[in-house]
Design an enzyme around this catalytic site. Structure first.
Site, mmCIF file in Angstrom:
data_model
loop_
_atom_site.group_PDB
_atom_site.id
_atom_site.type_symbol
_atom_site.label_atom_id
_atom_site.label_comp_id
_atom_site.label_asym_id
_atom_site.label_seq_id
_atom_site.Cartn_x
_atom_site.Cartn_y
_atom_site.Cartn_z
ATOM 1 N N LYS A 486 -13.588 -16.175 61.667
ATOM 2 C CA LYS A 486 -14.357 -15.524 62.734
ATOM 3 C C LYS A 486 -15.794 -15.296 62.272
ATOM 4 C CE LYS A 486 -12.740 -11.084 61.027
ATOM 5 N NZ LYS A 486 -11.773 -10.015 61.160
ATOM 6 N N TYR A 711 -47.141 -3.129 56.385
ATOM 7 C CA TYR A 711 -47.324 -2.267 57.565
ATOM 8 C C TYR A 711 -47.340 -0.787 57.208
ATOM 9 C CZ TYR A 711 -46.594 -6.069 60.887
ATOM 10 O OH TYR A 711 -46.719 -7.205 61.625
HETATM 11 C C1 LIG Z 1 -11.121 -9.747 60.041
HETATM 12 C C2 LIG Z 1 -9.668 -9.583 60.080
HETATM 13 C C3 LIG Z 1 -8.877 -9.914 58.952
HETATM 14 C C4 LIG Z 1 -9.458 -10.309 57.624
HETATM 15 O O1 LIG Z 1 -9.804 -9.160 56.884
HETATM 16 P P1 LIG Z 1 -10.422 -9.269 55.424
HETATM 17 O O2 LIG Z 1 -10.532 -7.876 54.968
HETATM 18 O O3 LIG Z 1 -11.744 -9.912 55.574
HETATM 19 O O4 LIG Z 1 -9.497 -10.092 54.611
HETATM 20 C C5 LIG Z 1 -7.514 -9.892 59.104
HETATM 21 N N1 LIG Z 1 -6.942 -9.519 60.266
HETATM 22 C C6 LIG Z 1 -7.662 -9.166 61.342
HETATM 23 C C7 LIG Z 1 -6.962 -8.763 62.582
HETATM 24 C C8 LIG Z 1 -9.046 -9.172 61.291
HETATM 25 O O5 LIG Z 1 -9.755 -8.806 62.349
#
Ligand SMILES: *Cc1c(COP(=O)(O)O)cnc(C)c1O
Length: 813
Positions: A486, A711
């Site tokens: 993702k 700035y």
């Molecule tokens: C992002 C996510 C993960 C992965 O988590 P990590 O801590 O990055 O390993 C697993 N399950 C769900 C539902 C997530 O949203």
């Protein structure tokens, strides 16, 4: 050339079936995804992370008829008409075959080891000594237990000198490499200070590395690393360093200008000076190692100086970049031989984002028109590579056009190809650029790659693969692995990463939104893909692209069901999310009966998995809470399976869960941040950094203490200062909170702090105390965890905030 009977004589199998004793063996196969020459290949069922015996059938179906199997392993697939040798350990058998092959040659074999610089020194020596020797060198960084064996197998009598690289990560490995390589000469490049797992101490690490040289006649090494270290007396010691006891004494090292360094040396009471065309410490050390080797092989100082002056920096990595015309460019122009070509073509096969695959290939040094064997191999490599078009550059290849069945363009040299570039269409293609150094294919890649500003995110695909295997090694057999891709794979990329994960057989991929899933499908991903937030407006895209939605509420359940029924779809895979305590998305445990009512009375969907998410797996104070979450999922899924009358995949653990909660593995785990090299829970896991954000110094100025920087004049000076401006700002994802000294970056290994506010596209660094020049490289996050802590966030946020305008460069060694 060996027959299977010869090999049987070498390996002395405990048992064998040899149907055709005169079967010729030319290549060794250990991975059925990389089979090129099935009929003359010998398949070794190695037991690594996976058991190679599972792939016997695959190998057989691809035409392999010669096998080395391990006697204590189950073998379910019968192998009619095949030659089979059973041995007690397939890995040792492969290594002993490599050792045998090595033993046939009497020419010098230089073994190289060290913490850094091995590969570059090997390549430089190849350049420096090639005019006088026919040198074989191990390809890329093939320096592991497997890599060395494969390298030695390629030795043949066309050569009269070999350079073989050896790398180790734990005690006991070097003796095995020594057994195979048996170097006549040894070179130690250096010993890193970093204390890596695998060794108790620096002493232990040095002792282990030196085992490579147990039977060498001579050892070349930098004296400073081996002071007070015992080296067996029969080995001729060739030390270099500042001390006068050294065989090669370094008198002085003077930076001449921005580009070169003058080094004065003394050997055997003769002085000479060499101009090294580099200014950084590592390159100078590497060049001196090369000089020491040349001296010990009797080279004249004048020849040494003339050739060292021409050394060139090397891009030794294969890089994947975004090209113009919506193409992907795989740039691997540092060397060109058949083994390196095969490695690059394997990588090309993994990348499935475009149907069109073009190879731009130069003549291969050493391969002449009458070299039937090499040309046959080249033809096979190309025939089995999924290429669609060829572009040949060079006089030899130009005479071979009729031997290839693909559309070919050909050019006499690089210049004429570049002149014709405007007529070349590489729209929506993956282009592999593979040329020998003298063809200067970097001029081609420069023209094909899309332009962008200086800031890049470098993504190390080997590290990603390594991390995947680190977590896999924690999982019991049968537990599946879902990789979280993702948010653009936590900032690192889309199909580039997914293609690699697919090649490495992960079981599932997960994205947040349907769009991300569609991009992956368009990029050649055929793995199942879960979409965590399926909007109603995305149902069409989900169904048409075979994506699998997460169903987390009655509302989404009802609307997806309606959609499926309207379209008359059956058994569509869905993933049910249960809220066991995270309180984000998901059905509450007490909603199970209503959920069952709906699921039992429909045929449109099939539950593919049921899962939940641990809220605090990494915090010991919440252990009871975590246990409760695990128990809730267990109970919920058991009841659901019982009532539905079929089983599905159950999962709850993300990275922290994988690290700390084996009881939470169920049937699958979901690996996210750990894959990208960040583990907050276990310092003992050898995960490697995957992405490095880099930029360059754009301008340096000297300012009196009365001036201010940036700035609002927020950067107040307290002394005459040197200030460097770099092109990264908050629009690139470099958070404004890093301003005014909070952000630390690294230039040439030295830490520097920001000064003044961070601007949109730039920021300034106080470089008063360090050695730096314009265009020097800047590492933006020398320590990502520390950087996140400094502004009160977590590494996840820093990674995903790196803006899309920052060019991603993928490399694979
Ligand atoms: C992002 C996510 C993960 C992965 O988590 P990590 O801590 O990055 O390993 C697993 N399950 C769900 C539902 C997530 O949203």
């Amino acid at each position: 050339m060996y027959t299977i009977a010869d090999i049987s004589g070498i390996l002395v199998p405990t048992r064998s079936i040899v149907i055709a004793a005169d079967a010729i063996i030319q290549s060794l196969i250990y991975d059925t995804r990389k089979i090129v020459n099935a009929e003359t290949g010998l398949f070794f069922a190695l037991i690594n992370r996976r058991d190679g015996h599972q792939y016997i059938k695959d190998a057989y179906l691809k035409g392999v008829r010669n096998f080395v199997l391990q006697e204590d392993m189950q073998q379910e697939f019968a192998l009619p008409d095949a030659n089979i040798l059973w041995v007690s350990d397939t890995f040792l058998a492969l290594q002993s075959l490599a050792a045998y092959q090595r033993s046939k040659f009497k020419f010098p074999v230089l073994g190289i080891t060290g913490s850094n610089g091995k590969t570059i020194v090997k390549e430089w020596l190849y350049q420096l000594m090639s005019p006088d020797y026919k040198i074989y060198r191990s390809p890329k960084s093939y320096n592991s237990q497997l890599g060395v064996a494969l390298s030695l197998w390629e030795l043949n009598d066309q050569y009269n000198f070999a350079i073989i690289e050896a790398g180790i990560s734990e005690v006991g490995e070097m003796a095995k490499l020594e057994q195979m390589i048996k170097p006549t000469h040894g070179l130690l490049t250096n010993i890193g200070i970093a204390h890596k797992s695998g060794f108790e101490s620096k002493q232990e690490k040095i002792a282990e590395k030196l085992k490579l040289f147990t039977h060498a006649e001579a050892l070349i090494y930098p004296q400073k690393y081996l002071e007070n270290i015992y080296i067996p007396s029969q080995i001729y010691k060739f030390a270099w360093g500042e001390d006068e006891s050294c065989q090669l004494e370094i008198y002085s090292v003077k930076r001449e200008n921005d580009q070169s360094t003058l080094v004065s040396l003394c050997f055997s009471r003769q002085f000479f000076t060499v101009k090294i065309p580099f200014v950084d410490q590592a390159s100078i050390e590497n060049a001196i190692s090369c000089i020491a080797v040349m001296i010990s092989f009797g080279y004249d100082f004048k020849v040494i100086a003339a050739r060292i002056a021409l050394l060139q920096p090397m891009e030794m990595r294969l890089e994947l970049k975004k090209g113009k015309q919506n193409s992907s460019i795989i740039d691997d122009s540092y060397s060109n031989d058949l083994v390196a070509l095969q490695i690059a073509l394997d990588f090309l096969k993994q990348q499935k984002q475009h149907q069109r695959k073009i190879l731009i290939l130069s003549d291969i040094p050493g391969v002449q028109l009458n070299d039937e064997k090499s040309i046959t191999k080249l033809r096979r490599l190309i025939a089995e590579s999924e290429l669609t078009e060829l572009i040949f550059v060079g006089p030899i290849l130009s005479q071979l056009l009729s031997q290839f069945a693909l559309p070919i363009k050909n050019y006499a040299d690089t210049k004429s190809f570049i002149e014709d570039l405007k007529n070349i269409d590489y729209h929506d293609a993956t282009v592999l650029i593979k040329g020998a150094r003298e063809y200067h294919f970097e001029q081609i890649s420069k023209r094909l790659v899309a332009k962008s500003h200086d800031t890049t995110l470098e993504i190390n695909l080997n590290a990603l693969e390594h991390n995947l295997n680190v977590y896999r090694s924690l999982l019991p057999a049968g537990v599946k692995l879902m990789a979280m891709v993702k948010a653009f794979s936590y900032g690192s990329g889309s199909f580039e990463i997914a293609n690699l994960l697919q090649f490495n057989h992960v079981d599932y991929l997960t994205v947040a939104f349907a769009d991300e899933g569609v991009d992956l499908r368009n990029g050649g991903i055929t793995l199942p893909i879960v979409v965590m937030s399926p909007d109603e407006s995305a149902f069409d895209a989900i169904v048409h692209n075979n994506l699998e939605p997460e169903i987390y509420s009655f509302r989404i359940l009802a609307s997806f069901l309606r959609y499926l029924e309207q379209h008359d779809l059956k058994n569509f895979p869905v993933h049910i999310k249960v809220d066991t305590g995270m309180h984000r998305l998901g059905f509450m445990p007490d909603e199970i009966d209503s959920l069952l009512d709906i699921l039992k009375n429909q045929k449109a969907m099939k539950v593919q998995s049921v899962f939940s998410h641990l809220a605090s797996a990494g915090n010991a104070r919440d252990n009871q809470f975590t246990e409760k979450q695990i128990t809730l999922l267990d109970a919920f899924t058991k009841k659901l399976q019982h009532e539905l009358g079929y089983t599905f995949i159950r999962h709850i653990a993300a990275t922290s869960g994988i690290d700390l909660w084996p009881s939470a593995y169920f049937d699958m785990v979901r690996l996210g941040i750990g894959l990208y090299g960040i583990d907050m829970d276990r310092a003992d896991l050898p995960v490697q950094e995957v992405s490095v954000l880099k930029t360059n110094v754009t301008q340096i100025k000297f300012l009196p203490e009365t001036e201010t920087v940036g700035y609002n004049r927020a950067g107040k000076l307290s002394r005459p200062s040197r200030i460097a401006t770099i092109k990264i700002g908050y629009a690139d994802g470099y958070d404004r909170r890093f301003g005014n000294g909070i952000g630390k970056m690294s230039i040439n290994g030295q830490l520097v702090a920001t000064i003044g506010h961070i601007c949109m596209d730039m920021c300034m660094l106080d470089v008063t105390d360090i050695d730096v020049q314009e265009e020097d490289e800047v590492i933006v996050y020398p320590d990502l965890k520390e950087a996140a802590l400094a502004i009160g966030t977590i590494p996840y946020e820093l990674l995903v905030n790196i803006s899309q305008r920052v060019k991603r460069v993928y490399f694979y060694e």
